[in-house]
Design an enzyme around this catalytic site. Structure first.
Site, short mmCIF file in Angstrom:
data_model
loop_
_atom_site.label_atom_id
_atom_site.label_comp_id
_atom_site.label_asym_id
_atom_site.label_seq_id
_atom_site.Cartn_x
_atom_site.Cartn_y
_atom_site.Cartn_z
N LYS A 117 0.81 -1.22 0.00
CA LYS A 117 0.00 0.00 0.00
C LYS A 117 0.84 1.26 0.00
O LYS A 117 0.47 2.26 -0.62
CB LYS A 117 -0.95 0.01 1.20
N LYS A 199 -4.91 -9.53 -6.25
CA LYS A 199 -6.20 -9.79 -5.62
C LYS A 199 -7.20 -8.67 -5.90
O LYS A 199 -6.80 -7.52 -6.10
CB LYS A 199 -6.04 -10.01 -4.10
N LYS A 202 -10.56 -3.17 -2.93
CA LYS A 202 -11.39 -1.96 -2.92
C LYS A 202 -10.61 -0.78 -3.47
O LYS A 202 -11.16 0.13 -4.05
CB LYS A 202 -11.78 -1.61 -1.49
N1 AQP Z 1 -9.85 -10.42 -3.04
C1 AQP Z 1 -10.27 -10.91 -1.89
N2 AQP Z 1 -10.67 -12.20 -1.80
C2 AQP Z 1 -11.09 -12.72 -0.63
N3 AQP Z 1 -11.16 -12.01 0.53
C3 AQP Z 1 -10.78 -10.72 0.48
N4 AQP Z 1 -10.72 -9.74 1.42
C4 AQP Z 1 -10.25 -8.61 0.85
N5 AQP Z 1 -10.01 -8.81 -0.44
C5 AQP Z 1 -10.32 -10.10 -0.71
C6 AQP Z 1 -11.12 -9.92 2.81
O1 AQP Z 1 -12.17 -8.98 3.07
C7 AQP Z 1 -12.04 -8.45 4.37
C8 AQP Z 1 -11.94 -6.93 4.20
O2 AQP Z 1 -10.99 -6.37 4.95
P1 AQP Z 1 -10.52 -4.87 4.91
O3 AQP Z 1 -11.64 -3.96 4.68
O4 AQP Z 1 -9.77 -4.68 6.17
O5 AQP Z 1 -9.53 -4.66 3.69
P2 AQP Z 1 -8.54 -5.48 2.87
O6 AQP Z 1 -8.22 -6.82 3.41
O7 AQP Z 1 -7.34 -4.65 2.62
O8 AQP Z 1 -9.44 -5.62 1.59
P3 AQP Z 1 -9.49 -4.82 0.24
O9 AQP Z 1 -10.76 -5.14 -0.39
O10 AQP Z 1 -8.25 -5.09 -0.55
O11 AQP Z 1 -9.51 -3.30 0.64
P4 AQP Z 1 -8.44 -2.17 0.46
O12 AQP Z 1 -8.18 -2.06 -1.00
O13 AQP Z 1 -9.08 -0.98 1.07
O14 AQP Z 1 -7.21 -2.59 1.19
C9 AQP Z 1 -10.79 -9.11 4.98
O15 AQP Z 1 -11.15 -10.25 5.74
C10 AQP Z 1 -10.01 -9.52 3.77
O16 AQP Z 1 -9.12 -10.58 4.01
#
Ligand code: AQP
Length: 331
Positions: A117, A199, A202
């Site tokens: 990030k 992956k 968001k």
């Molecule tokens: N691609 C994915 N496949 C399966 N699980 C996923 N998670 C995130 N992306 C995938 C799971 O969703 C939950 C969200 O956690 P978060 O909001 O703390 O953010 P994150 O893990 O960093 O997810 P994102 O979607 O990638 O958000 P951004 O881009 O904001 O960082 C967690 O349980 C995660 O494992």
């Protein structure tokens, strides 16, 4: 008479960006499946969302949106605790204590999500983003959590929570339970539609990379039709050689409730186009059903759920925090 005490699960999602089917399949769907078996605590982890650039007015709306998504996804607010992280002060207090007495710079330097990030050598990012895993450890440890159901990108952070708990218990007093991550077998890492090597996320720049849970079904269908596929026409699950089609097979299998083996059979000698068209229908149907439930829940009801949830979460968190403060000499 002995009481049958349920084990506890804790998890959360940050109110940042647009929640996608990866978040649903990797995390929220697991919570729904586990909520009856476990004593469940689910948080809208808003303090995590302010560790990257954000708009305060958007954040306010996102907090409500995430809680609504929990409910639309099938979380039963009458049986589980749903709350907003910043409503319970113990999270930031315990984070500070862990920063000071248990976490090491060397722990945080290993965190791959920070490196992804922040970008290599980028010193112009907030300290909060670097410290995010310690706050996440505090979130988990406050609730005597047994199990943390997450997607596999969060595994390293749960491991840090375990390490910090063990270190604290060793150095002070045995207060923390050692939590375990629970990663679903299929769907723990849904990949980006435009780039199946990364992956679904968001914060990815291209909206074409993800299917948002609140995307218009027609738009989602277009995204599926545009999804990157692989060389060769065979519809076969093989993530190394065919990452694009394997990712689409996973999504089809989970949303359509059909085993991948059966899908491979169904699409033997069929073209990618036909497969994608059918998947687009499955995705649209899922979104239609999901959004019907989402639109039924009103914002006022959500605010009440979050307020009631914080009231239940707070005493649990405060009890742990008090023990910690006593152990380290603050009380
Ligand atoms: N691609 C994915 N496949 C399966 N699980 C996923 N998670 C995130 N992306 C995938 C799971 O969703 C939950 C969200 O956690 P978060 O909001 O703390 O953010 P994150 O893990 O960093 O997810 P994102 O979607 O990638 O958000 P951004 O881009 O904001 O960082 C967690 O349980 C995660 O494992």
């Amino acid at each position: 008479m002995t009481q049958n005490i349920k084990k506890r699960i804790f998890s959360g999602v940050q109110p940042s960006g647009n929640l996608h089917i990866g978040n649903f399949l990797g995390a929220i769907k697991q919570w729904v499946d586990l909520q009856d078996e476990y004593d469940s605590v689910f948080s809208v982890v808003d303090y995590h969302a302010i560790t990257v650039k954000y708009d305060p007015n958007v954040l306010k709306k996102k907090i409500i949106e995430i809680a609504k998504i929990y409910i639309a996804g099938g979380i039963n607010s009458e049986r589980v605790i749903i709350f907003q992280q910043s409503d319970v002060r113990a999270h930031t207090e315990l984070c500070w204590i862990l920063n000071a007495v248990s976490a090491r710079i060397s722990d945080l330097n290993k965190m791959t999500q920070f490196k992804d990030k922040a970008g290599l050598g980028n010193v112009n990012v907030g300290v909060g983003l670097y410290d995010y895993p310690v706050l996440m450890a505090a979130d988990i440890l406050l609730y005597n959590t047994d199990i943390v159901p997450v997607g596999d990108d969060q595994l390293q952070h749960v491991e840090l929570a375990r390490d910090l708990a063990k270190r604290f218990n060793h150095d002070y007093e045995k207060i923390f339970k050692i939590p375990e991550a629970k990663i679903i077998k299929q769907g723990a890492r849904i990949m980006g539609l435009d780039n199946p090597e990364k992956k679904m996320s968001k914060s990815a720049k291209s909206d074409l990379s993800r299917i948002g849970l609140l995307d218009k079904p027609r738009l989602a269908m277009k995204k599926i039709m545009k999804a990157t596929t692989d060389i060769g026409a065979e519809i076969k699950f093989c993530p190394k050689e065919k990452p694009g089609i394997s990712n689409l097979l996973t999504i089809y299998s989970l949303l359509g409730n059909i085993e991948i083996k059966k899908l491979e059979k169904k699409y033997t000698n069929k073209m990618y186009g036909e497969f994608k068209k059918d998947l687009a229908e499955i995705v649209a149907e899922f979104l239609n059903n999901f959004q019907k439930k989402y639109n039924k829940t009103d914002d006022k009801q959500i605010t009440e759920i979050l307020t009631a949830g914080a009231k239940k979460a707070e005493p649990i968190a405060e009890e742990t925090l008090l023990k910690v403060k006593r152990a380290i000499g603050l009380k």
